[in-house]
Design a protein around this motif. Structure first.
Motif, PDB file in Angstrom:
ATOM      1  N   MET A   1       0.834  -1.190   0.000  1.00  9.16           N
ATOM      2  CA  MET A   1       0.000   0.000   0.000  1.00  9.16           C
ATOM      3  C   MET A   1       0.865   1.234   0.000  1.00  9.16           C
ATOM      4  SD  MET A   1      -2.683   1.197   2.921  1.00  9.16           S
ATOM      5  CE  MET A   1      -1.319   1.366   4.033  1.00  9.16           C
ATOM      6  N   THR A 382      -8.554  -8.891   0.286  1.00  8.31           N
ATOM      7  CA  THR A 382      -8.279  -7.503   0.639  1.00  8.31           C
ATOM      8  C   THR A 382      -9.282  -6.537   0.028  1.00  8.31           C
ATOM      9  OG1 THR A 382      -5.925  -7.987   0.824  1.00  8.31           O
ATOM     10  CG2 THR A 382      -6.529  -5.689   0.544  1.00  8.31           C
ATOM     11  N   TRP A 386     -11.347  -3.769   2.066  1.00 11.49           N
ATOM     12  CA  TRP A 386     -11.143  -2.343   1.775  1.00 11.49           C
ATOM     13  C   TRP A 386     -12.477  -1.660   1.484  1.00 11.49           C
ATOM     14  CZ3 TRP A 386      -8.476   1.406   2.984  1.00 11.49           C
ATOM     15  CH2 TRP A 386      -8.198   2.495   2.166  1.00 11.49           C
ATOM     16  N   SER A 422      -6.930 -11.470   8.774  1.00 14.49           N
ATOM     17  CA  SER A 422      -7.846 -10.699   7.928  1.00 14.49           C
ATOM     18  C   SER A 422      -8.637  -9.700   8.753  1.00 14.49           C
ATOM     19  CB  SER A 422      -8.802 -11.652   7.194  1.00 14.49           C
ATOM     20  OG  SER A 422      -8.103 -12.527   6.358  1.00 14.49           O
ATOM     21  N   HIS A 425      -6.391  -6.823   9.699  1.00  8.73           N
ATOM     22  CA  HIS A 425      -6.153  -5.946   8.543  1.00  8.73           C
ATOM     23  C   HIS A 425      -7.380  -5.079   8.265  1.00  8.73           C
ATOM     24  CE1 HIS A 425      -5.783  -5.178   4.078  1.00  8.73           C
ATOM     25  NE2 HIS A 425      -4.660  -4.692   4.547  1.00  8.73           N
ATOM     26  N   SER A 469       2.077  -9.435   7.292  1.00  5.04           N
ATOM     27  CA  SER A 469       2.728  -8.275   6.677  1.00  5.04           C
ATOM     28  C   SER A 469       1.691  -7.250   6.226  1.00  5.04           C
ATOM     29  CB  SER A 469       3.603  -8.710   5.500  1.00  5.04           C
ATOM     30  OG  SER A 469       2.834  -9.338   4.506  1.00  5.04           O
ATOM     31  N   ASN A 470       0.517  -7.735   5.758  1.00  5.29           N
ATOM     32  CA  ASN A 470      -0.525  -6.789   5.351  1.00  5.29           C
ATOM     33  C   ASN A 470      -1.086  -6.041   6.557  1.00  5.29           C
ATOM     34  OD1 ASN A 470      -1.702  -9.105   6.398  1.00  5.29           O
ATOM     35  ND2 ASN A 470      -3.478  -9.024   5.039  1.00  5.29           N
ATOM     36  N   ASP A 473       1.461  -3.394   7.457  1.00 10.04           N
ATOM     37  CA  ASP A 473       1.395  -2.345   6.434  1.00 10.04           C
ATOM     38  C   ASP A 473       0.194  -1.435   6.684  1.00 10.04           C
ATOM     39  OD1 ASP A 473       2.414  -1.406   3.695  1.00 10.04           O
ATOM     40  OD2 ASP A 473       0.295  -1.763   3.299  1.00 10.04           O
ATOM     41  N   ALA A 474      -0.961  -2.054   6.976  1.00 11.33           N
ATOM     42  CA  ALA A 474      -2.169  -1.260   7.229  1.00 11.33           C
ATOM     43  C   ALA A 474      -2.028  -0.448   8.510  1.00 11.33           C
ATOM     44  CB  ALA A 474      -3.379  -2.187   7.322  1.00 11.33           C
ATOM     45  N   ASP A 511       9.693  -7.534   6.113  1.00 15.85           N
ATOM     46  CA  ASP A 511       9.264  -7.252   4.739  1.00 15.85           C
ATOM     47  C   ASP A 511       9.627  -5.835   4.334  1.00 15.85           C
ATOM     48  OD1 ASP A 511       7.409  -9.615   3.704  1.00 15.85           O
ATOM     49  OD2 ASP A 511       7.026  -9.342   5.836  1.00 15.85           O
ATOM     50  N   ASN A 513       8.274  -3.953   2.096  1.00 21.21           N
ATOM     51  CA  ASN A 513       7.124  -3.057   1.937  1.00 21.21           C
ATOM     52  C   ASN A 513       6.710  -2.444   3.276  1.00 21.21           C
ATOM     53  OD1 ASN A 513       6.958  -3.537  -0.793  1.00 21.21           O
ATOM     54  ND2 ASN A 513       5.511  -5.208  -0.598  1.00 21.21           N
ATOM     55  N   CYS A 514       6.762  -3.240   4.327  1.00 23.23           N
ATOM     56  CA  CYS A 514       6.399  -2.715   5.645  1.00 23.23           C
ATOM     57  C   CYS A 514       7.436  -1.714   6.140  1.00 23.23           C
ATOM     58  CB  CYS A 514       6.251  -3.861   6.640  1.00 23.23           C
ATOM     59  SG  CYS A 514       4.897  -4.993   6.245  1.00 23.23           S
TER      60      CYS A 514
END
Length: 1179
Positions: A1, A382, A386, A422, A425, A469-470, A473-474, A511, A513-514
Motif C-alpha cells: 500500500m 483484501t 477495503w 484478515s 487488517h 505483513s498486510n 502495512d495497514a 518485509d 514493503n512494511c
C-alpha cells in the motif's frame, strides 16, 4: 500500500468529503513523473489516418493496433497528458464509425482503438467528448442491431457503444418526445425508445465479457433519469431481484448474471436520488440477505455485495455533515493561512459538539447494514475488506455520535488475538478511514493507539511462512492517516510510543514493503506533527531507498538511530521480545548481530537487564527461541568484552560472576537435555562452540540433514580456529602440548573414518588450525591429508572428502608461510613443496562419476584453486622453489582443464591459467612458451572473454594446439569436448579444432606432428572410456572432413596403420554399443586411405556386419552404404550389386542368413572371408 497518497474513497457524493483536495493531490503526484507531454502526437495521427489502408492486411492491422497500444501504455501513469489530444483522436475514429459506407471490420477496428484510449484515460473523462445530442440517440441504438453478443472478437465495440449510449441518456428531454419519429411496420408492435434502451441494458448485464460493466453504467445513468424512474425503475428493480433470486453463485452462468446485476444495483443506489431509491432499499436489502453472498468463493461477488450494502445503508440515512466530527484546519487554504496569521498559537480544531439529531432518525435496517460491513472487514480478500472499511467510514459519518462510537467499539473488537489476520487488517483499514474523516474522536485515541502498536508488530506463523505483513502495512497506514487527521496536542501523549514503534518497524520489519510504509508514516508524522524526537535526522538516514536493504537496516541504520536515547531501549526490547525468537533463521541471526551493535549504546542496560533474560531464554522449550538466544548471548558477550577492552576496564564490570557462570553452563545444560540431537540440534550446533561440541559435530556430520550440513561444518571449523587461538595457546606463538597432541591425533585418526562427512569435517578442521598449533606437526598433518586425496577402491566415491582435503592443504600453506631453507615440520620449504605440488596435480586426474554425475569435478576445481594459491604464494615469497618441470606440468594440466566440456570448471581453469600467466609481482618463473602465450592471450583482450561460453572459450584455447608444449594436453581436453553431447560445446570445440587443422594443411611436418600427438593421446587412454569414446567421435569428424587427406597420397601411411591398430584394440571384446558405433564410423573413414589399411578396415567392417548385436549389424550396413557412396573404393563392375546387397539384406535377421550375404560382399570386394574360430572344448 502506497502511503504517499490518500486512498480513493469513491465518496464524491458524500458532503463530508471534498474532491478538490484529492484532485490537487493527484495533480501533484502526476507532476513528479517523467513525461512532460504527448510526444507521439504526429505518429498517432498518421496511424489513425491509415486505418482504412491497413484494414485488408491482417498483419498490418495487428501491427497498427499493437503499436497504438504500446504508445498509449506509456501514459498509464500520466494519462492527463493525453487530454489536449483526446478530441482530435476521437473525431478521427468516429468518422469511420459514423460513415455509413465504412465496412463492418473498419468500425470494429475503430472501436478497438477507442477502447484503448478509454482504458488509459478512464471512461469517465473520455466519455464527455462523445457526441451526446438528441440526434445521436437513435443512431447509437441502431448500431446494436448489428451486434452479436456472443462474438468475442468484437467485445470492444459493444463496450464502447454501451458507454456512448450512457452519455446520450443524459439529454435533458423526455424520451417520449423521441417516439414520435418512430415508424412502425404494419402488424408490428411499436417499441418506445425507453424500452429499447432498457432491453439493450438488460441483455448486456448478463454477458460474459467486459460489456457487462458498461451495461451497469448505462443502467445507472438511464434508470435514474426523472422520466424513466417513474415508469421503469420499479420494473427494472423487480427484474434485478428476480435475476438475483434465480441465480446461483455455484455456476458460471449464475456468477456472471449476479455480477452484472449487483453492479447495476450498486450504481443505481450510488447515483440515484435518496427519495427515489428509499422506497425500494429495504426490499433490495432483504433480497441481498437471502443471496448469502458472504458464503460465495467468488471474491468479486462478495465485494459487490459489500458495495451494495453500504450504498443501501447510505440510502437509509439522510446525507449530512456530522456536527460532532473532529476537524483539523479548514478546507480552504486561504482560511487556514488567515487563521494562522490572526491566531498563530491557537490550534484550529472544531470542538466536539453534542449531536443535534436523536437516534430516532436511524432506521432499523441500518443495524443489519453495519453488521454486514463488520463481517466484510474480516473477509479473506483484501478488496472486500477495503470496500467494507470505506463503507464503515461513510456510514459513521451519517450516524449520531453515540451510535458512531458504538461502531468504533465494534471495529476495535476485530483486534483480538482470537481473530484472524484478515480481521486485524480490515480493522486497521476501518480505523484509518474513521480517523481520516474525523469520525474517530480524540477521546478514543487511548483505546486505539495501543491496538495499533500491537498491529505494527503483528505476525502469525503458518507452516513454513508467516502472515501479518498486510496487517503491519495497514497499521502504518493508520499512523499515516492519524498524522494528517489530528492536531499535535491530541497525539502528544502517544508520541513516544508511536515514534518508537514506527522506528522499530522501519529498521526491524522482515518485509521491505512494511519497512518502507513505516518510513513513510514516520515522515508524515515528522512533517505534520513536528513532535517526533530527532525526526529530521532519522529521516535523512532511513529514507525510502536506505530501508530497502534488510541487512543495512538491522546493522547500520539501527545503530545510528540507537544513538538517540529515546529509541535505544525500545529497540533493544523489541529485538529481545519479538525478533530473537523469530521463525526465520536469517532474522534471528541479524537480530543477534543488531543486539551486539546496540549493546555498545546501552551497555549497563544490556548487561543488567537484557543479558540475564537471554540466558534464561537459552533453556526455552521452543527451538527458535533457544537458537536465537544462544546466538544473542554470544554476540552480546563479545560486544561487551570488546567495549570493556576499548575502555580499559575489566569484563567483570559488565558481566558479573553469575552471568559468566550462566554463559559457561549453556553448553552443558543443552547437552544434558539432549538438545543437540534431532532436527533442533542442527540449529543449536551452529549457535554453540565448545571443544567437545566441535569434535562431536565433526564426527557426526553424516547424521545432519544435507541442507544444513555445510553451514554447521563451517560454523564448527570457524569455532575451532577461534577456540585454539584463544584458549590453547600457552603463550604467544606456542601451543599447549597436550591440547595440540590430542586434537591433531584425533583429527588425523578421523581422516580414515568410513563416513565421508567425518573426513570432510576433520580435514577442514586441520586446515583451520593456527600456525602455532601446526608447529612441529606440519609433516604429519600434510601426510594425513595427502592420504585422503588418494583414490582407493573403498572410498572411490568420497569426492567431497578429497575436495575438502585439498582446501585444507591450501589453507595450511597460507597459514604456515614459506621459508626456503626452513624445517619441513614448520613451513613450506624446498623439501616439501614438490610433494604438495604432486598431490595437487594428481587430483587434476580425478574424473570420478557416480549417481550425482561428475563428482570428480569438485576435486579438480579445488585442486586448481589450491594450485593457484600455492603458486602465487611461492611467487611472491620464494619463486626459486617453483621448479621448471612442475610449472610445465601445472600449466599444461590447466590448459587441458580449460579445454574440457563442463562450462563452469572450464571457466575456472581458464581464470587460474591466466592468473598465473599474468602474475607480475613477480612473474611466475618457468612458464612454458611465455612469449607466445602473452601474444595469444593479451591481458586486455582476455579480460572481457566469458570463459564459460563455448563460443568464446574454445576458439581461444584451440590456439594452443600450435604450441608443442601444450598440444598433447589441449588435444586431450578438446577430444572430450568435440566428442561430447552438448550441442554448443560440440559445435564450438569442433570449429576451434578444424580452424587449427586448416592452418596446418599445407605444412606436412606440422600435420605429422599433430597426427603423432593425436595417436599418443589415443594410445595413452586406450580402454579409458571417458576419453576413448569421444576421441573416436572426434576422429570420425576429422576423417570425414578431410583433415588427413594429405596422407591419402601414400599407401599404408604410418598414421593410418597405427590408428587402425588402436581402434581394433579399443573395441576388442567390447560390448559397449556406443563405442562400437563410434569405431564403425572411424573404420569407414580409414577406407579412403590406399594400401593394406583399406583391406584391413573393410575386414573389420565385415566382421561387424556379423556382430552378435543386431543394432550393430544394421548400423554397420548403413555406414558401409554411405561409405561406398562417399569414397570411390568399389570397382564400377560390382558397385550396383554391392549397393543392392547392403540395402536389401535384413541385417537384423538370424546370423547364418546374414553371414551368407556378408561373405558374398567379401567375394565382390576381394576381401578374405572371415573364418569362424571354434571354441576350445571344455574338459
Amino acid at each position: 500500500m502506497a502511503l504517499s497518497e490518500e486512498p480513493a474513497a469513491g465518496a464524491a457524493e458524500d458532503p463530508a468529503e471534498d474532491p478538490v483536495e484529492d484532485a490537487a493531490e493527484d495533480a501533484a503526484l502526476a507532476c513528479g513523473a517523467a513525461l512532460e507531454s504527448f510526444g507521439e502526437s504526429a505518429e498517432t495521427r498518421e496511424l489513425l489516418g491509415r486505418l482504412p489502408v491497413v484494414l485488408a492486411d491482417r498483419s498490418a492491422r495487428e501491427g497498427a493496433l499493437e503499436r497504438f497500444r504500446v504508445i498509449m501504455d506509456k501514459y498509464q501513469e500520466q494519462p492527463h497528458l493525453l487530454d489536449p489530444h483526446l478530441e482530435w483522436m476521437l473525431n478521427l475514429l468516429l468518422e469511420f464509425v459514423q460513415n455509413k459506407a465504412s465496412p463492418a471490420d473498419l468500425v470494429h477496428l475503430a472501436f478497438k482503438f477507442l477502447y484503448i484510449i478509454s482504458k488509459v484515460r478512464g471512461y469517465k473523462t473520455f466519455l464527455r467528448l462523445f457526441p451526446h445530442e438528441v440526434a445521436d440517440v437513435h443512431p447509437v441504438l441502431d448500431m446494436f442491431t448489428n451486434q452479436n453478443p456472443k462474438d468475442h472478437e468484437t467485445w470492444e465495440t459493444r463496450y464502447m457503444l454501451l458507454l456512448w449510449l450512457s452519455v446520450t441518456c443524459l439529454i435533458p428531454f423526455d424520451f417520449s418526445r423521441l417516439d414520435g419519429n418512430l415508424l412502425s411496420q404494419p402488424g408490428q408492435e411499436r417499441v418506445s425508445t425507453m424500452d429499447r434502451i432498457l432491453q439493450v441494458a438488460e441483455s448486456y448485464l448478463v454477458v460474459s465479457d467486459k460489456a457487462r460493466d458498461a451495461a451497469a453504467v448505462l443502467v445507472s445513468k438511464f434508470v435514474t433519469r426523472p422520466d424513466v424512474k417513474q415508469k421503469k425503475m420499479a420494473s427494472f428493480l423487480d427484474w434485478s431481484l428476480c435475476t438475483l433470486a434465480r441465480s446461483s453463485f455455484q455456476t458460471i452462468e449464475g456468477v456472471i448474471a449476479m455480477d452484472g446485476t449487483l453492479q447495476a444495483l450498486a450504481q443505481i443506489f450510488k447515483h440515484g436520488k435518496r427519495e427515489d431509491c428509499l422506497p425500494y432499499a429495504a426490499t433490495v436489502l432483504q433480497c441481498l440477505d437471502s443471496c448469502r453472498l458472504p458464503d460465495s468463493n467468488q471474491t468479486l461477488l462478495r465485494k459487490l455485495g459489500v458495495k451494495l450494502v453500504q450504498r443501501l445503508g447510505l440510502t437509509f440515512l439522510k446525507p449530512r455533515v456530522a456536527g460532532w466530527r473532529y476537524q483539523r484546519g479548514c478546507r480552504s487554504l486561504a482560511e487556514s493561512l488567515q487563521h494562522s496569521i490572526q491566531n498563530p498559537k491557537e490550534p484550529m480544531t472544531q470542538a466536539e459538539t453534542p449531536d443535534s439529531d436523536g437516534e430516532d432518525d436511524v432506521p432499523a435496517e441500518v443495524e443489519s447494514v453495519i453488521e454486514q460491513l463488520l463481517v466484510g472487514l474480516k473477509d479473506k480478500d483484501t478488496i472486500v475488506r477495503w470496500s467494507a472499511a470505506k463503507g464503515i467510514g461513510r456510514m459513521a459519518g451519517r450516524l449520531p455520535k453515540e451510535l458512531a462510537d458504538d461502531v468504533t467499539g465494534s471495529v476495535l473488537d476485530c483486534f483480538s488475538f482470537q481473530e484472524t489476520d484478515s480481521a486485524w487488517h480490515g480493522g486497521c483499514l476501518a480505523l484509518a478511514e474513521l480517523g481520516r474523516r474525523g469520525l474517530l474522536l480524540p477521546s478514543r485515541l487511548s483505546d486505539v493507539v495501543p491496538v495499533i502498536l500491537k498491529a505494527l508488530t503483528y505476525e502469525e506463523k503458518r507452516g513454513a511462512c508467516s502472515v501479518g505483513s498486510n496487517v503491519r502495512d495497514a497499521a502504518c497506514y493508520v499512523c499515516w492517516a492519524f498524522a494528517r487527521a489530528y492536531e499535535p496536542q491530541e497525539l502528544k501523549p502517544f508520541v513516544a510510543a508511536i515514534s518508537s514503534a514506527l522506528v522499530i518497524a522501519t529498521v526491524f520489519d522482515r518485509d521491505v514493503n512494511c519497512r518502507r510504509a513505516a518510513s513513510a508514516a514516520f515522515q508524515e508524522n515528522v512533517g505534520r506533527q513536528g513532535t517526533f524526537p530527532h525526526g529530521i535526522d532519522i529521516l535523512t538516514t532511513a529514507d525510502y531507498f536506505a530501508v530497502g536493504n534488510r541487512s543495512n537496516c538491522f546493522l547500520v541504520i539501527s545503530m545510528f538511530i540507537a544513538g538517540f536515547p529515546e529509541y535505544t531501549q525500545p529497540m533493544i526490547e523489541h529485538l529481545v521480545t519479538m525478533k530473537i525468537n523469530h521463525w526465520d533463521g536469517t532474522i534471528r541471526e541479524l537480530s543477534a548481530k543488531a543486539l551486539r551493535n546496540l549493546a555498545q549504546r546501552a551497555p549497563e542496560h544490556t548487561a543488567c537487564e537484557v543479558f540475564p533474560r537471554l540466558l534464561s531464554m537459552t533453556q526455552s522449550p521452543d527451538l527458535h527461541t533457544r537458537h536465537g538466544a544462544v546466538l544473542a548471548c554470544a554476540e552480546v558477550a563479545r560486544s561487551l568484552r570488546t567495549l570493556a577492552a576499548q575502555q580499559g576496564r575489566p569484563v567483570s564490570d559488565f558481566l558479573d560472576e553469575k552471568a559468566m557462570h550462566g554463559l559457561k553452563q549453556i553448553h552443558q545444560q543443552l547437552y544434558d537435555r539432549q538438545l543437540y540431537r534431532g532436527l533442533g540440534g542442527e540449529l543449536m550446533r551452529q549457535a554453540d562452540g565448545w571443544q567437545w561440541l566441535i569434535n562431536d559435530t565433526l564426527r557426526n556430520l553424516h547424521l545432519i540433514s544435507s541442507h544444513s550440513r555445510q553451514h554447521i561444518k563451517e560454523a564448527a571449523v570457524s569455532a575451532l580456529a577461534a577456540l585454539c587461538s584463544e584458549y590453547h595457546a600457552r603463550e604467544p606463538g606456542e601451543a599447549e602440548a597436550a591440547a595440540q597432541e590430542e586434537l591433531v591425533k584425533l583429527y588425523l585418526a578421523e581422516l580414515q573414518s568410513p563416513e565421508e562427512m567425518t573426513r570432510c569435517g576433520c580435514a577442514l578442521a586441520l586446515g583451520a588450525l593456527p600456525a602455532f598449533f601446526l608447529k612441529g606437526r606440519l609433516r604429519q598433518v600434510l601426510t594425513g591429508l595427502r592420504a585422503v586425496t588418494h583414490i582407493s577402491s573403498k572410498d572411490v566415491s568420497f569426492a567431497e572428502a578429497r575436495r575438502d582435503a585439498l582446501k585444507a592443504i591450501s589453507r595450511i600453506c597460507q597459514t604456515v608461510g614459506v621459508r626456503a631453507e626452513g624445517p619441513p615440520d614448520e613451513a613450506l620449504c624446498r623439501e616439501n613443496v614438490s610433494q604438495i605440488y604432486c598431490t595437487l596435480l594428481d587430483c587434476l586426474k580425478d574424473y570420478t562419476t557416480d549417481s550425482r554425475g561428475d563428482v570428480g569435478a569438485w576435486v579438480r576445481e579445488a585442486a586448481m584453486t589450491s594450485l593457484m594459491d600455492l603458486t602465487l604464494l611461492l611467487g611472491r615469497n620464494q619463486p626459486e622453489l617453483i621448479e621448471a618441470p612442475l610449472c610445465q606440468r601445472l600449466m599444461c594440466c590447466l590448459a587441458q582443464q580449460a579445454s574440457e566440456k563442463i562450462d563452469r570448471f572450464r571457466a575456472h581453469a581458464a581464470r587460474v591459467f591466466l592468473a598465473l600467466l599474468h602474475a607480475d609481482s613477480p612473474a611466475i618463473p618457468h612458464v612454458p612458451a611465455r612469449p607466445e602465450l602473452e601474444r595469444l592471450f593479451p591481458r586486455a583482450a582476455v579480460a572481457s572473454v566469458n570463459w564459460g561460453a563455448p563460443s568464446q572459450a574454445f576458439p581461444c584455447m584451440a590456439r594452443l594446439l600450435g604450441l608443442p608444449a601444450y598440444r598433447y594436453h589441449v588435444l586431450l581436453g578438446l577430444a572430450v569436448s568435440v566428442g561430447g553431447l552438448t550441442e554448443s560445446t560440440v559445435r564450438y570445440s569442433t570449429q576451434g579444432l578444424f580452424e587449427h587443422m586448416k592452418e596446418i594443411q599445407n605444412d606436412p611436418a606440422a600435420l605429422e606432428d599433430f597426427g603423432g600427438t593425436l595417436l599418443q593421446v589415443f594410445e595413452d587412454n586406450l580402454l579409458n572410456d571417458r576419453v576413448s569414446v569421444p576421441l573416436l567421435k572426434t576422429l570420425d569428424q576429422m576423417l570425414a572432413n578431410g583433415c588427413f587427406d594429405v596422407f591419402t597420397t601414400q599407401e599404408d601411411h604410418p598414421f593410418c596403420v597405427k590408428l587402425l591398430a588402436l581402434c581394433k584394440e579399443e573395441i576388442k571384446k567390447s560390448k559397449d554399443v556406443q563405442k562400437l558405433r563410434s569405431s564403425i564410423a572411424v573404420f569407414c573413414g580409414l577406407v579412403q586411405f590406399p594400401g593394406d589399411v583399406r583391406k584391413k578396415a573393410l575386414l573389420q567392417l565385415f566382421l561387424l556386419l556379423c556382430h552378435p548385436f543386431p543394432v550393430i549389424r544394421k548400423h554397420t550396413a548403413s555406414q558401409v552404404y554411405e561409405m561406398v557412396l562417399t569414397y570411390d573404393v568399389v570397382p564400377a563392375a560390382v558397385l550396383d550389386e554391392v549397393m543392392a546387397v547392403l540395402s536389401s539384406t535384413a541385417w537384423d535377421a538370424e546370423l547364418p542368413v546374414v553371414r551368407t550375404q556378408r561373405n558374398h560382399l567379401c567375394d565382390l570386394l576381394g576381401v578374405p572371408r572371415p573364418q569362424l574360430v571354434p571354441k576350445p572344448a571344455i574338459r
